[in-house]
Design a protein around this motif. Sequence first.
Motif, PDB file in Angstrom:
ATOM      1  N   PHE A 174      21.252   2.899  75.382  1.00  0.00           N
ATOM      2  CA  PHE A 174      20.554   4.185  75.361  1.00  0.00           C
ATOM      3  C   PHE A 174      19.303   4.100  76.217  1.00  0.00           C
ATOM      4  CE2 PHE A 174      22.681   3.411  71.356  1.00  0.00           C
ATOM      5  CZ  PHE A 174      23.520   4.513  71.284  1.00  0.00           C
ATOM      6  N   HIS A 175      19.030   5.208  76.814  1.00  0.00           N
ATOM      7  CA  HIS A 175      17.912   5.228  77.742  1.00  0.00           C
ATOM      8  C   HIS A 175      17.268   6.612  77.663  1.00  0.00           C
ATOM      9  CE1 HIS A 175      15.931   4.193  81.650  1.00  0.00           C
ATOM     10  NE2 HIS A 175      15.791   5.510  81.614  1.00  0.00           N
ATOM     11  N   ALA A 176      15.966   6.658  77.746  1.00  0.00           N
ATOM     12  CA  ALA A 176      15.304   7.961  77.797  1.00  0.00           C
ATOM     13  C   ALA A 176      14.025   7.832  78.599  1.00  0.00           C
ATOM     14  CB  ALA A 176      14.989   8.461  76.401  1.00  0.00           C
ATOM     15  N   LYS A 177      13.699   8.902  79.250  1.00  0.00           N
ATOM     16  CA  LYS A 177      12.485   8.913  80.074  1.00  0.00           C
ATOM     17  C   LYS A 177      11.779  10.225  79.777  1.00  0.00           C
ATOM     18  CE  LYS A 177      12.483   7.200  84.569  1.00  0.00           C
ATOM     19  NZ  LYS A 177      12.759   7.309  86.007  1.00  0.00           N
ATOM     20  N   LYS A 178      10.457  10.179  79.638  1.00  0.00           N
ATOM     21  CA  LYS A 178       9.762  11.432  79.325  1.00  0.00           C
ATOM     22  C   LYS A 178       8.344  11.367  79.857  1.00  0.00           C
ATOM     23  CE  LYS A 178       8.636  14.407  75.417  1.00  0.00           C
ATOM     24  NZ  LYS A 178       9.352  15.643  75.714  1.00  0.00           N
ATOM     25  N   ARG A 179       7.897  12.476  80.404  1.00  0.00           N
ATOM     26  CA  ARG A 179       6.495  12.573  80.810  1.00  0.00           C
ATOM     27  C   ARG A 179       5.714  13.020  79.585  1.00  0.00           C
ATOM     28  NH1 ARG A 179       5.115  11.273  85.532  1.00  0.00           N
ATOM     29  NH2 ARG A 179       2.908  11.615  85.217  1.00  0.00           N
ATOM     30  N   VAL A 180       4.688  12.256  79.241  1.00  0.00           N
ATOM     31  CA  VAL A 180       3.916  12.638  78.063  1.00  0.00           C
ATOM     32  C   VAL A 180       2.453  12.760  78.439  1.00  0.00           C
ATOM     33  CG1 VAL A 180       5.451  11.621  76.352  1.00  0.00           C
ATOM     34  CG2 VAL A 180       3.656  10.224  77.377  1.00  0.00           C
ATOM     35  N   SER A 181       1.765  13.616  77.696  1.00  0.00           N
ATOM     36  CA  SER A 181       0.334  13.740  77.901  1.00  0.00           C
ATOM     37  C   SER A 181      -0.327  13.446  76.552  1.00  0.00           C
ATOM     38  CB  SER A 181       0.026  15.164  78.365  1.00  0.00           C
ATOM     39  OG  SER A 181      -1.359  15.323  78.375  1.00  0.00           O
ATOM     40  N   LEU A 182      -1.027  12.308  76.485  1.00  0.00           N
ATOM     41  CA  LEU A 182      -1.560  11.866  75.198  1.00  0.00           C
ATOM     42  C   LEU A 182      -3.066  12.055  75.122  1.00  0.00           C
ATOM     43  CD1 LEU A 182       0.444   8.541  74.818  1.00  0.00           C
ATOM     44  CD2 LEU A 182       1.017  10.803  73.935  1.00  0.00           C
ATOM     45  N   ALA A 183      -3.478  12.729  74.065  1.00  0.00           N
ATOM     46  CA  ALA A 183      -4.914  12.901  73.842  1.00  0.00           C
ATOM     47  C   ALA A 183      -5.450  11.606  73.225  1.00  0.00           C
ATOM     48  CB  ALA A 183      -5.131  14.059  72.885  1.00  0.00           C
ATOM     49  N   PRO A 184      -6.766  11.317  73.418  1.00  0.00           N
ATOM     50  CA  PRO A 184      -7.323  10.126  72.765  1.00  0.00           C
ATOM     51  C   PRO A 184      -7.132  10.232  71.247  1.00  0.00           C
ATOM     52  CG  PRO A 184      -8.909  11.089  74.290  1.00  0.00           C
ATOM     53  CD  PRO A 184      -7.770  12.052  74.210  1.00  0.00           C
ATOM     54  N   GLY A 185      -6.721   9.144  70.639  1.00  0.00           N
ATOM     55  CA  GLY A 185      -6.539   9.140  69.182  1.00  0.00           C
ATOM     56  C   GLY A 185      -5.231   9.731  68.730  1.00  0.00           C
ATOM     57  N   GLN A 186      -4.439  10.199  69.667  1.00  0.00           N
ATOM     58  CA  GLN A 186      -3.181  10.798  69.267  1.00  0.00           C
ATOM     59  C   GLN A 186      -2.180   9.723  68.853  1.00  0.00           C
ATOM     60  OE1 GLN A 186      -1.509  13.502  72.158  1.00  0.00           O
ATOM     61  NE2 GLN A 186       0.494  13.490  71.146  1.00  0.00           N
ATOM     62  N   GLY A 187      -1.332  10.051  67.906  1.00  0.00           N
ATOM     63  CA  GLY A 187      -0.240   9.164  67.539  1.00  0.00           C
ATOM     64  C   GLY A 187       1.045   9.758  68.089  1.00  0.00           C
ATOM     65  N   PHE A 188       1.757   8.981  68.868  1.00  0.00           N
ATOM     66  CA  PHE A 188       2.976   9.502  69.474  1.00  0.00           C
ATOM     67  C   PHE A 188       4.143   8.637  69.022  1.00  0.00           C
ATOM     68  CE2 PHE A 188       6.059  10.036  72.907  1.00  0.00           C
ATOM     69  CZ  PHE A 188       6.099  11.423  72.981  1.00  0.00           C
ATOM     70  N   VAL A 189       5.218   9.269  68.548  1.00  0.00           N
ATOM     71  CA  VAL A 189       6.288   8.489  67.952  1.00  0.00           C
ATOM     72  C   VAL A 189       7.577   8.624  68.740  1.00  0.00           C
ATOM     73  CG1 VAL A 189       7.629   8.086  65.851  1.00  0.00           C
ATOM     74  CG2 VAL A 189       5.257   8.875  65.687  1.00  0.00           C
ATOM     75  N   VAL A 190       8.230   7.515  68.938  1.00  0.00           N
ATOM     76  CA  VAL A 190       9.584   7.532  69.493  1.00  0.00           C
ATOM     77  C   VAL A 190      10.533   7.149  68.372  1.00  0.00           C
ATOM     78  CG1 VAL A 190      11.155   6.494  71.159  1.00  0.00           C
ATOM     79  CG2 VAL A 190       8.747   6.838  71.760  1.00  0.00           C
ATOM     80  N   GLY A 191      11.443   8.057  68.063  1.00  0.00           N
ATOM     81  CA  GLY A 191      12.427   7.778  67.019  1.00  0.00           C
ATOM     82  C   GLY A 191      13.813   7.766  67.618  1.00  0.00           C
ATOM     83  N   PHE A 192      14.805   7.752  66.770  1.00  0.00           N
ATOM     84  CA  PHE A 192      16.173   7.752  67.271  1.00  0.00           C
ATOM     85  C   PHE A 192      17.007   8.654  66.372  1.00  0.00           C
ATOM     86  CE2 PHE A 192      20.430   6.047  68.098  1.00  0.00           C
ATOM     87  CZ  PHE A 192      20.401   5.966  69.470  1.00  0.00           C
TER      88      PHE A 192
END
Lengths: 517, 167
Positions: free
Chosen positions: B139-157
């Motif tokens: 499995f493969h995924a690619k994504k452009r993300v814009s992260l704010a300071p202190g943000q929590g970003f989750v990659v799930g399945f």
Amino acid sequence: MRPIRKAGDALFLRLEGWFNRTFGNHLNPFYHLGSLTFFFFWVVLVSGIYVFIFFETRVDHAFNSVEYMTHDQWWLAGIMRSLHRYASDAAVITIFLHMFREFFRDRYRGVRWFSWITGVPTLWLVVLLGISGYWLVWDMLAQYIAVVTAEMIDWLPITLGSMALNFIGDQVSDRFFTLMAFLHLLGFPVALVFLLWTHVSRISHIDFNPPKVLAWGSMVALLVLSLVKPAVSHGPADLSLAPTVLQLDWFYLNIYPVSDILGPAWAWGIPTGVTFFLMMLPWMPRKKPEPIAEVDLDYCNGCGQCGVDCPYGAVTMQPRSDGRKFLLEPTVSASLCTSCGICMGACTSSNPYRQSKGRLLTGIEMPHYSAEALRKEVTDKIAALSGKDRILVVGCDFAADPMPLETSEVAVVRLPCTAMLPPSFLDFSIRKGIDGVLVTGCRDGDCYFRFGNHITLDRISGLREPRLFGRTDQERIDVFWAAQQESSQLTDRLAEFRQRLDKIKDKPKSPKNRKEA
Amino acid sequence: MDKIFRYLGQGLTYTIFCALIYYLSTSPAYTYLAEGQAELKVAFNHAGQRVEECRKRTPEELRKLPPNMRKPMDCSRERSPLIVEIRIDGKPLARDIYNPPGIHSDGAAFVYGKYAIPAGEHELEVELWDSTLKPEFSFHAKKRVSLAPGQGFVVGFDEDNARFLFY
Ligand code: HEM
Ligand code: SF4
Ligand code: SF4
């Protein structure tokens, strides 16, 4: 272990000396660390009950309910919240000081292993109580604790599924929150009460309350702290945010950064290792077992004074078994007896004037240091003295060492505890030709065997059985309490006593003693 | 005079006691996530593929088995370990291996990693390899993300649709 203990003990004695000067011996907080801890728990309990009235045990309402207390009702609920937090922190300080003190003073081995061993798990419970408390606020700090706790639990080889997944995204469930609320409000406190009851169950005459002045002082201090620096929350928990800078309570939450930085293995390993180490401590090395008190029913009238005086509840009075007309007889429990000999000092038949079959036999005494042996030592040492002012010094094994005071004019007898000395021996020594007796032992309020020095003083002042004979000249008896480090004070006191004795040199020794006259 | 000093000493003791309580109940502050950082979490459960292909049993083999165990396919229980690889802006961030739990190594592995990354725009790439029988990532995924300071970003399945989830 011994050098560490010695160094720690010296440090504590020094600190306590300072506190004795500022608080006075009877209010010295170091002498009331256990009961101060109980007091802080009371404050925690009462403030906790008040805070609980406003607290909502639901994950989506908890934070706001705490905010309401802190800001809208700051004048009462806010203060209660602060007291709840700060009294818990205060308890951690007193618990650790209490633990170190018992260790440094070597009051954790031998039959005292039980108090020690039952003390150790209280540490876990107290810490778990604190952690679950911080969890309930459901602010960013609580979220941090929840996530790291989940990671720590997931690390354990118990496959219950993954706990950390509960704190991913916005799907946080009420389940853990309710569990924590249950544990904090009921589970841990009940377990702690049970454990503490076990912890002190082997000790008699426990003072669960600190002296009033000390309780009020601490209470006022915590109140002032609560007003000056009220306890506040971090921002509300939000699982889409990561915690950034956290104002950690290091008393309770110190393990979390360990888990973060070194990993959960260390976060479990360090406390487990420390617990294991503490648990093993009473046997590293083990205290050599000492002979326990022995009862000789032939000389016991069942008065029960030995049971009253024993600080360890080792003497229980039971129905008489030897057919004599007395109701009761004492029995000594081997697992409780610390070999202090206080019971021997309590027994009226430990009277040196008594003779039985050419020996001094008594109702209860120590096999390794019997009343007969004590009488012989006192008699022989007095007989060997020469010079004009002859003094007997009676000291104990755990305070200022009296042995260096021994000279041709000063006889010294050292006992496990000063209270092992029956007061009639003071009269006996004077009649044997001594000019005065100086009794010394652990600092006032701080006896190695809990109350030895109080008991001794009460007997001499006639407040407690067996009393010093009324005929004995009190001027010829001096009592001075001095810790190990205070040998020079003891020497000075002896010199002073000698001067006082000099002044009454020509006074008859036992004016009221008609028999002798 | 002596009394005054004693009260002063007591006051000082209470003050030190309270100062210690206040200080250690809030300080030193602990920085979990440094300023300007965001947190990337990769977290999901996933069962790897079997380490061997299932084999169809021959009719003779089936006959030898007790009637209640006559399954047409013979499958080993053991599952492949998972490898999760993450790249940020083309640079590797992590490559972690998760072994399947259970005595027979047949459970679903629990993938959990957290990484502090600088806030801002990033190209995030995640790959999951879950079969010892295949040479390439499953499995493969690619994504452009814009992260704010202190943000929590989750990659799930998403197990049902067999694809990565970003939230
Ligand atoms: C929750 C905290 C605790 C409380 C409230 C507490 C309270 C007490 C009290 C009231 C006593 C009786 C003191 C006396 O009157 O002489 C005592 C004795 C003792 N405690 Fe604790 N304790 C706590 C935790 C601990 C811990 C953690 C340890 C060590 C691991 C410990 C070790 C001891 C020992 C060895 C004694 C016996 C002293 C002796 O035999 O003379 N305690 N405790
Ligand atoms: S020796 Fe001390 S602990 Fe033992 S029974 Fe006598 S008074 Fe109690
Ligand atoms: S103090 Fe002496 S006489 Fe009294 S019960 Fe104890 S042993 Fe017997």
